[in-house]
Every structure is written in C-alpha cells, then in structure tokens.
Design an enzyme around this catalytic site. Sequence first.
Site, PDB file in Angstrom:
ATOM      1  N   ASP A  14       0.869  -1.180   0.000  1.00  0.00           N
ATOM      2  CA  ASP A  14       0.000   0.000   0.000  1.00  0.00           C
ATOM      3  C   ASP A  14       0.905   1.229   0.000  1.00  0.00           C
ATOM      4  OD1 ASP A  14      -2.290   1.700   0.429  1.00  0.00           O
ATOM      5  OD2 ASP A  14      -1.834   1.750   2.560  1.00  0.00           O
ATOM      6  N   SER A  15       0.302   2.379  -0.197  1.00  0.00           N
ATOM      7  CA  SER A  15       1.048   3.631  -0.119  1.00  0.00           C
ATOM      8  C   SER A  15       1.557   3.867   1.306  1.00  0.00           C
ATOM      9  CB  SER A  15       0.139   4.783  -0.517  1.00  0.00           C
ATOM     10  OG  SER A  15      -1.013   4.779   0.313  1.00  0.00           O
ATOM     11  N   CYS A  77      -4.313  -1.182  -2.113  1.00  0.00           N
ATOM     12  CA  CYS A  77      -4.473   0.272  -2.193  1.00  0.00           C
ATOM     13  C   CYS A  77      -5.305   0.533  -3.433  1.00  0.00           C
ATOM     14  CB  CYS A  77      -3.087   0.907  -2.343  1.00  0.00           C
ATOM     15  SG  CYS A  77      -3.105   2.670  -2.706  1.00  0.00           S
ATOM     16  N   GLU A 157      -6.450   8.998   9.633  1.00  0.00           N
ATOM     17  CA  GLU A 157      -5.098   8.796  10.178  1.00  0.00           C
ATOM     18  C   GLU A 157      -4.872   9.588  11.457  1.00  0.00           C
ATOM     19  OE1 GLU A 157      -2.198   9.392   7.120  1.00  0.00           O
ATOM     20  OE2 GLU A 157      -2.652   7.444   6.239  1.00  0.00           O
ATOM     21  N   CYS A 189     -11.425   2.867  -0.868  1.00  0.00           N
ATOM     22  CA  CYS A 189     -10.143   3.303  -0.320  1.00  0.00           C
ATOM     23  C   CYS A 189      -9.868   2.443   0.906  1.00  0.00           C
ATOM     24  CB  CYS A 189     -10.231   4.773   0.074  1.00  0.00           C
ATOM     25  SG  CYS A 189      -8.772   5.354   0.965  1.00  0.00           S
ATOM     26  N   HIS A 191      -8.557   3.014   3.665  1.00  0.00           N
ATOM     27  CA  HIS A 191      -8.798   3.605   4.982  1.00  0.00           C
ATOM     28  C   HIS A 191     -10.278   3.556   5.399  1.00  0.00           C
ATOM     29  CE1 HIS A 191      -4.811   5.228   4.402  1.00  0.00           C
ATOM     30  NE2 HIS A 191      -4.858   5.962   5.494  1.00  0.00           N
TER      31      HIS A 191
END
Length: 270
Positions: A14-15, A77, A157, A189, A191
């Site tokens: 993932d990023s 991702c 985050e 996404c 997240h």
Amino acid sequence: MQQSSNKKPIGIFDSGIGGLTVANAITKHLPNEEIIYFGDTAHLPYGEKSADAIRYYCITISKFLLEKGCKMIVIACNSASSAAYDVLVDFFSGQALFVNVVDPLVDAVTGEGYDKVGVIATKATINTGIYRRKLLERQSTLQVASLATPLLVPMIEEGYFQNKISRTIIEDYLGRTDFADMNALLLACTHYPLIRKEIQSYLGEQVRVLDSIDVVSARVRELLTAHQLLNDQRRNPHQFYVSDYTKSFEETTRIFYEESIELEHCAIWK
Ligand code: DGL
C-alpha cells in the site's frame, strides 16, 4: 508454478499503513499464510499522485516483494490498483499472482439488481474512472455517482472518526444530491473500512455500504485454491516494511491492524 510454492509468503503493499486493513483481514481469514507487508510511507499519499508516478512506485515495490519470494502480490491500495494493476500483470507476467482491490468490490455490487451505486475514493482513483468503467462494463444500465473525498484519509489517520468532525465531513460529502436514491455505496479506499459504520448510520439501512476487506480476502483464498497455492502451516512471522520510518507511523498501525506490530525500515528508494 510448482507445488512447493504454497509455502511462499503473500506480498501485500500500500502507499502507507491503510492497506493494513486488508492485511488484517487476510491474516484472519487465512491464518496459515505468511505475509510480507510493504507500506510506501516515503511517497504517501498516492491519492494525490499522478498515475505514472504510482506505476513507477508499484513496479519497484513488486520487484522487492518478488525478490522476497512472494507467490502472490495483493495491491492493497485503491489508488495503486486503479493506476497500476494492468501494468504490473503485464510487466511481471507469470512471476506471481496479482490481486487488486477494485474487481472484487465491483463484482460484489453488480448483478444485485441495483439501479444506482455511489463510489467514494481518493482523487487518484476517481481520476482514472476505473470504477465507473468496470461497473458499466458489468451492468450497462447502472447509474454511477462518484466523488473524490480527499479529506477522509488524513481525518482517519489523525484518529478523527466517530466524532463531530467526521460526522460533518461525511455529511458534507455524502449529502450531495448526486448520491440521492443510491442503493449501494462503495468505499473504494483502504482507509474507509474504519468509518463504514459511521457512513452506514448516516445513510441508513436502505443503502448497502461495502468496503473491500472481506471481498478481497475471499478473492485471495479463491485464487490460491485455484492455483493449489494455499499454505497448510505458517512457519515464519509476518514481516512489515515501510520505506520511511517515523514513530507516528508505528503508532498509527494500531488503528488499522488488530495486533501490535513492529515496522522495519527498508530503504528501497536509496
Ligand atoms: N491507500 C490509498 C487508497 O486506498 C489511500 C491513501 C493514499 O492516498 O495514499 O487509495
């Protein structure tokens, strides 16, 4: 691929650390598998990058994971899956199985008799138009409403969920008229699973809210089974690498992964 390959690890990248939501689901559903996770924290957020930059990062990370002997690479991702999946499959043809997080989500929502589906994701994902294209390829009559929702990643985050800030942002994005009367919303996404419940309670039970975690781990199992690559026993601990290390990345992993993990710095961009 040979039979003994089933003992090899699954690479997941993932990023940054959001892809740990996918890693978490895979380790829960497939406890015999060993994973090697790579978070490209030196380049996050991918959601703000060009498709070409993302492709370059993904090729280098995949080389790293292949050198570690991975039998499968999961692109955990959405921004990377949208920009780079086809390129990776061509570039590394026959060297490992590649799994993206877009197709399982699209497959889960099409053919369900829905008229209208919403998609929220990063700018990079929305700009590729991949969800709209794939949804319409599978169900041409579908109405698709998509929106880039860039505030959601930093919000999550920083631990801003289930509070008045997250409620305000969610309402502002999802209260738009484009999303009226949708039957389902795709959280495109890595997240967003963390705010799925909050989004569901804002939209109400009449809208089906789907994230990629369960559908992706089911796809991983299906593919490993089809290629006779399921491991029967895990021998080594999982490994978690990041391309840039800060203490705060390590602290943030707790939001995305149920067990406490140690991040190892791996300078692949030197
Ligand atoms: N992992 C990215 C995604 O799923 C979100 C974070 C980022 O923009 O790097 O699109």
